[in-house]
Scaffold this motif. Structure first.
Motif, PDB file in Angstrom:
ATOM      1  N   GLY A   4     -43.578 -28.313   6.667  1.00 46.14           N
ATOM      2  CA  GLY A   4     -43.327 -28.145   7.040  1.00 46.14           C
ATOM      3  C   GLY A   4     -41.476 -28.907   7.731  1.00 46.14           C
ATOM      4  N   SER A   7     -38.878 -27.438   6.558  1.00 43.45           N
ATOM      5  CA  SER A   7     -38.099 -26.181   7.849  1.00 43.45           C
ATOM      6  C   SER A   7     -37.005 -28.151   8.808  1.00 43.45           C
ATOM      7  CB  SER A   7     -39.221 -26.137   8.444  1.00 43.45           C
ATOM      8  OG  SER A   7     -40.337 -25.007   8.003  1.00 43.45           O
ATOM      9  N   ILE A   8     -38.211 -28.911   8.874  1.00 49.07           N
ATOM     10  CA  ILE A   8     -37.519 -29.563   9.810  1.00 49.07           C
ATOM     11  C   ILE A   8     -36.455 -30.254   9.282  1.00 49.07           C
ATOM     12  CG2 ILE A   8     -37.815 -32.024  11.154  1.00 49.07           C
ATOM     13  CD1 ILE A   8     -40.766 -31.126  11.666  1.00 49.07           C
ATOM     14  N   ARG A  11     -33.594 -28.063   9.633  1.00 49.64           N
ATOM     15  CA  ARG A  11     -33.421 -27.808  11.210  1.00 49.64           C
ATOM     16  C   ARG A  11     -32.042 -28.783  11.260  1.00 49.64           C
ATOM     17  NH1 ARG A  11     -31.566 -31.429  13.912  1.00 49.64           N
ATOM     18  NH2 ARG A  11     -31.158 -30.313  16.736  1.00 49.64           N
ATOM     19  N   LEU A  14     -28.970 -27.458   8.975  1.00 48.45           N
ATOM     20  CA  LEU A  14     -28.399 -26.941   9.738  1.00 48.45           C
ATOM     21  C   LEU A  14     -26.938 -27.583  11.393  1.00 48.45           C
ATOM     22  CD1 LEU A  14     -27.533 -23.951  10.274  1.00 48.45           C
ATOM     23  CD2 LEU A  14     -29.477 -23.768  11.853  1.00 48.45           C
ATOM     24  N   VAL A  15     -27.688 -27.949  11.819  1.00 50.71           N
ATOM     25  CA  VAL A  15     -27.149 -29.005  12.236  1.00 50.71           C
ATOM     26  C   VAL A  15     -25.992 -29.943  12.452  1.00 50.71           C
ATOM     27  CG1 VAL A  15     -26.781 -30.409  15.245  1.00 50.71           C
ATOM     28  CG2 VAL A  15     -29.242 -28.904  14.148  1.00 50.71           C
ATOM     29  N   ARG A  18     -22.726 -27.574  10.985  1.00 48.68           N
ATOM     30  CA  ARG A  18     -21.935 -27.102  12.022  1.00 48.68           C
ATOM     31  C   ARG A  18     -20.679 -28.086  12.983  1.00 48.68           C
ATOM     32  NH1 ARG A  18     -26.180 -24.794  15.341  1.00 48.68           N
ATOM     33  NH2 ARG A  18     -26.438 -23.027  14.312  1.00 48.68           N
TER      34      ARG A  18
ATOM     35  N   ASP B  89     -34.421 -27.582  21.939  1.00 46.03           N
ATOM     36  CA  ASP B  89     -33.446 -27.810  20.765  1.00 46.03           C
ATOM     37  C   ASP B  89     -31.941 -27.332  21.086  1.00 46.03           C
ATOM     38  OD1 ASP B  89     -32.298 -29.184  19.084  1.00 46.03           O
ATOM     39  OD2 ASP B  89     -33.381 -28.639  17.184  1.00 46.03           O
ATOM     40  N   TYR B  91     -29.253 -28.043  20.316  1.00 46.43           N
ATOM     41  CA  TYR B  91     -28.446 -27.895  19.247  1.00 46.43           C
ATOM     42  C   TYR B  91     -29.167 -26.943  18.261  1.00 46.43           C
ATOM     43  CZ  TYR B  91     -26.703 -32.436  20.407  1.00 46.43           C
ATOM     44  OH  TYR B  91     -25.705 -33.685  20.889  1.00 46.43           O
ATOM     45  N   LEU B  92     -29.740 -26.245  18.874  1.00 44.93           N
ATOM     46  CA  LEU B  92     -29.815 -25.027  18.356  1.00 44.93           C
ATOM     47  C   LEU B  92     -29.582 -23.589  19.024  1.00 44.93           C
ATOM     48  CD1 LEU B  92     -33.191 -25.242  15.600  1.00 44.93           C
ATOM     49  CD2 LEU B  92     -30.813 -25.537  15.446  1.00 44.93           C
ATOM     50  N   LEU B 100     -37.139 -21.337  14.152  1.00 38.69           N
ATOM     51  CA  LEU B 100     -37.419 -22.519  13.490  1.00 38.69           C
ATOM     52  C   LEU B 100     -39.125 -22.872  13.709  1.00 38.69           C
ATOM     53  CD1 LEU B 100     -37.593 -25.234  11.968  1.00 38.69           C
ATOM     54  CD2 LEU B 100     -36.555 -25.907  14.819  1.00 38.69           C
ATOM     55  N   ARG B 103     -40.891 -20.675  11.588  1.00 38.01           N
ATOM     56  CA  ARG B 103     -40.758 -21.241  10.605  1.00 38.01           C
ATOM     57  C   ARG B 103     -41.796 -21.806  10.416  1.00 38.01           C
ATOM     58  NH1 ARG B 103     -34.788 -21.776   9.419  1.00 38.01           N
ATOM     59  NH2 ARG B 103     -34.277 -19.648   8.644  1.00 38.01           N
ATOM     60  N   LEU B 104     -42.219 -23.126  11.270  1.00 34.48           N
ATOM     61  CA  LEU B 104     -42.834 -23.722  11.541  1.00 34.48           C
ATOM     62  C   LEU B 104     -44.902 -23.237  11.141  1.00 34.48           C
ATOM     63  CD1 LEU B 104     -41.033 -26.978  14.406  1.00 34.48           C
ATOM     64  CD2 LEU B 104     -41.866 -26.619  11.782  1.00 34.48           C
TER      65      LEU B 104
END
Ligand SMILES: Nc1ncnc2c1ncn2[C@@H]1O[C@H](COP(=O)(O)OP(=O)(O)OP(=O)(O)O)[C@@H](O)[C@H]1O
Ligand SMILES: [Mg+2]
Lengths: 251, 308
Positions: A4, A7-8, A11, A14-15, A18, B89, B91-92, B100, B103-104
């Motif tokens: 977990g 994954s966070i 994220r 990824l941001v 960008r 979110d 930004y996604l 996401l 995945r969580l």
């Protein structure tokens, strides 16, 4: 284990990818300005500090400062934003991940921001100025920066967790973080302090961050007391960050 | 164990103020359960406790047999949550928000990608998958939150006012979808729309001040709690005179008049015969029994006053 958290962190990366160009422009501008203003502006007045040319004396500190500032910024604001504005933390918390996944993922995101931005400033200073180092010293320098970014990412996480009002995060930055950084002797040698307060200054975690990093870069070795300080600060702030976040989420 | 959700004497106090008071409840598996109540009744607080976001001050709750106090992770594996406020979110992209979430939940791309396609299709967002939620209307964001809660095919779905802000088309589409989930999934929803509760829920509970006021099917609640003997009478002429007559009758509890149309509430069902005797047939254009609505029940139980 910690999938977990991964994954966070994924994220956040990824941001970051960008917006990397605009982020880097703003993050490089500040230390580069300081480097040019102090390193060149004052060069004629300060020739060398303990035998080290002044631009070379301040460069490692500016790179470390970029890294720890970026780590603190990212951790504090991102935690606050995801907790209070977007409330994405609540979304994470209704999935099977644990609060440890969340806080560890966030701490590593701050750490990664620090690492990326510090490296870029390093490369820019290298490319634009006559600043040169002995590359065999690089691993211990990077080790120092990694530990410092970790500490500041944890401190940021603590602030973003306990502070609800955004202006108070700004206050912590200008009243605690910035003075801690500037007191630690990025721009002047610690020997400038009166001998009565020098022992106190030497105990600051930021002193270990900047002096340790400079020693690492210039000599290839980190003095033991700074290394102990760096490791302890990182370990303690990590434990506190995890504890504080856990407590806050149980409210 | 045949209950999907069990609450056992749940109490939640916010420093001194009791938001939920010794609340007990069992929800049968595979049903749609609707929780109604005025603002501040404690609905969201109950959902937060059941979804492990908040710890009860006293008592324990179970989702599919797992305690929210001691087995939070198992509970969260089984539930999907649509919170009262959208927490996307920004930004996604829409698709990344769902990814996401998958995945969580430890899902792999091979299983979540087709599922996400299906859900984007279902919520009418298939062509907007690569856009950011900021560029969506409120209703589209709401549908994306619902889609997100369904990615991992939860066994128990919590919906806190799921259709607030949706247009009638999207509302009905979501109702249809929720009806389709019945039996496969247990649905626990809160709503302020009485028609929604009426149309959707196998069982309805009305709560206020942290406690249950009434519980049963929509039909049961209407029977038991509304003023079942209200008649609507329209006169051809002499409405004024009949108003006077009605005022003098002891078994008439209340009269509301709008032009020639009267709403007459009787003391009991037997009073219809003496009423007809007093009014006579000649001047009546129309008389009918007023169907009780869930809204009448709600107002009767929780009062007319707006909550501060
Ligand atoms: N964090 C909090 N601190 C203090 N009081 C709270 C908190 N959250 C909720 N309350 C109080 O608890 C009560 C129940 O709130 P809750 O959000 O559960 O109501 P609700 O039934 O969901 O209302 P609504 O229909 O407006 O969403 C309210 O009186 C509210 O003021
Ligand atoms: Mg609510």
């Amino acid at each position: 284990m910690f999938k977990g958290a991964f994954s966070i962190w994924g994220r956040d990366m990824l941001v970051l990818r960008r917006s990397i160009v605009s982020e880097l422009v703003s993050v490089v501008a500040y230390p580069l300005t300081l480097y040019l203003a102090f390193g060149f502006g004052l060069k004629g007045y300060i020739t060398a500090v303990n035998g080290v040319p002044y631009p070379l004396f301040i460069a490692p500190g500016l790179i470390s400062m970029t890294a720890v500032n970026a780590a603190f910024d990212e951790s504090s604001w991102s935690m606050w934003f995801h907790r209070r504005v977007q409330r994405t933390i609540e979304e994470y918390r209704v999935t099977p991940v644990t609060v440890y996944d969340i806080v560890i993922g966030k701490i590593f995101s701050g750490f990664s921001q620090g690492a990326v931005k510090g490296s870029v400033v390093f490369l820019v200073i290298l490319a634009l100025t006559p600043f040169r180092i002995d590359y065999t010293h690089l691993p211990s320098y990077l080790g120092c920066i990694a530990l410092s970014s970790m500490t500041f990412s944890c401190l940021g996480t603590i602030c973003g967790t306990v502070i609800d009002k955004p202006e108070n995060i700004g206050r912590v930055q200008s009243v605690i973080i910035v003075p801690l950084i500037f007191m630690a002797g990025i721009f002047f040698p610690l020997s400038s302090y009166p001998s009565s307060i020098l022992p106190l200054i030497e105990l600051l975690p930021t002193t270990a961050v900047f002096e340790g990093a400079r020693d690492a870069l210039l000599t290839g070795a980190v003095p033991t007391h700074y290394l102990v300080n760096l490791v302890l600060s990182a370990a303690v702030s990590f434990a506190v960050a995890v504890y504080v976040f856990n407590r806050k989420m149980a409210e | 164990m045949s209950h999907a959700i069990t609450l056992h004497e749940i109490t939640k106090s916010y420093d001194g103020f009791t938001a939920v008071d010794r609340f007990s409840l069992e929800v049968a598996r595979g049903t749609v359960f609707g929780l109604l109540g005025p603002n501040g009744a404690g609905k969201t607080t109950l959902i937060k406790i059941l979804t492990t976001l908040m710890r009860p001050s006293l008592g324990d709750a179970f989702v599919e047999g797992h305690s929210v106090l001691t087995a939070g992770k198992e509970v969260r594996r089984l539930i999907g949550v649509v919170p009262q406020e959208n927490n996307l979110d920004r930004y996604l992209t829409a698709r990344e928000n769902l990814t996401l979430h998958a995945r969580l939940h430890g899902m792999r791309p091979a299983s979540y990608n087709p599922r996400i396609d299906e859900l984007l299709e279902m919520t009418g967002l298939a062509s907007r998958g690569n856009d950011f939620p900021d560029t969506f209307s409120g209703g589209m964001q709401r549908r994306l939150v619902v889609a997100r809660a369904l990615v991992h095919e939860p066994r128990v779905l919590f919906l806190d006012e799921p259709t607030t802000g949706l247009d009638p088309q999207s509302r009905r589409a979501l109702w249809d979808y929720i009806r389709g989930l019945r039996r496969k999934m247990t649905v626990f929803l809160t709503t302020h729309y009485m028609d929604e509760a009426d149309a959707l829920c196998d069982r309805i509970m009305i709560m206020d001040h942290g406690a249950c006021l009434a519980d049963g099917t929509a039909a049961h609640l209407k029977d038991a709690y509304s003023r079942a003997h209200t008649y609507q009478v329209e006169f051809k002429r002499d409405a004024e005179r009949y108003e006077g007559v009605l005022a003098g009758l002891s078994f008439v509890k209340a009269v509301e008049r709008e032009g020639a149309v009267f709403q007459i509430t009787l003391a009991d069902e037997e009073s219809i015969k003496p009423l007809m005797d007093h009014l006579g047939g000649a001047d009546i254009r129309r008389i009918c029994l007023k169907e009780p609505s869930l809204e009448d029940v709600f107002i009767a139980l929780t009062g007319e006053k707006v909550r501060e």
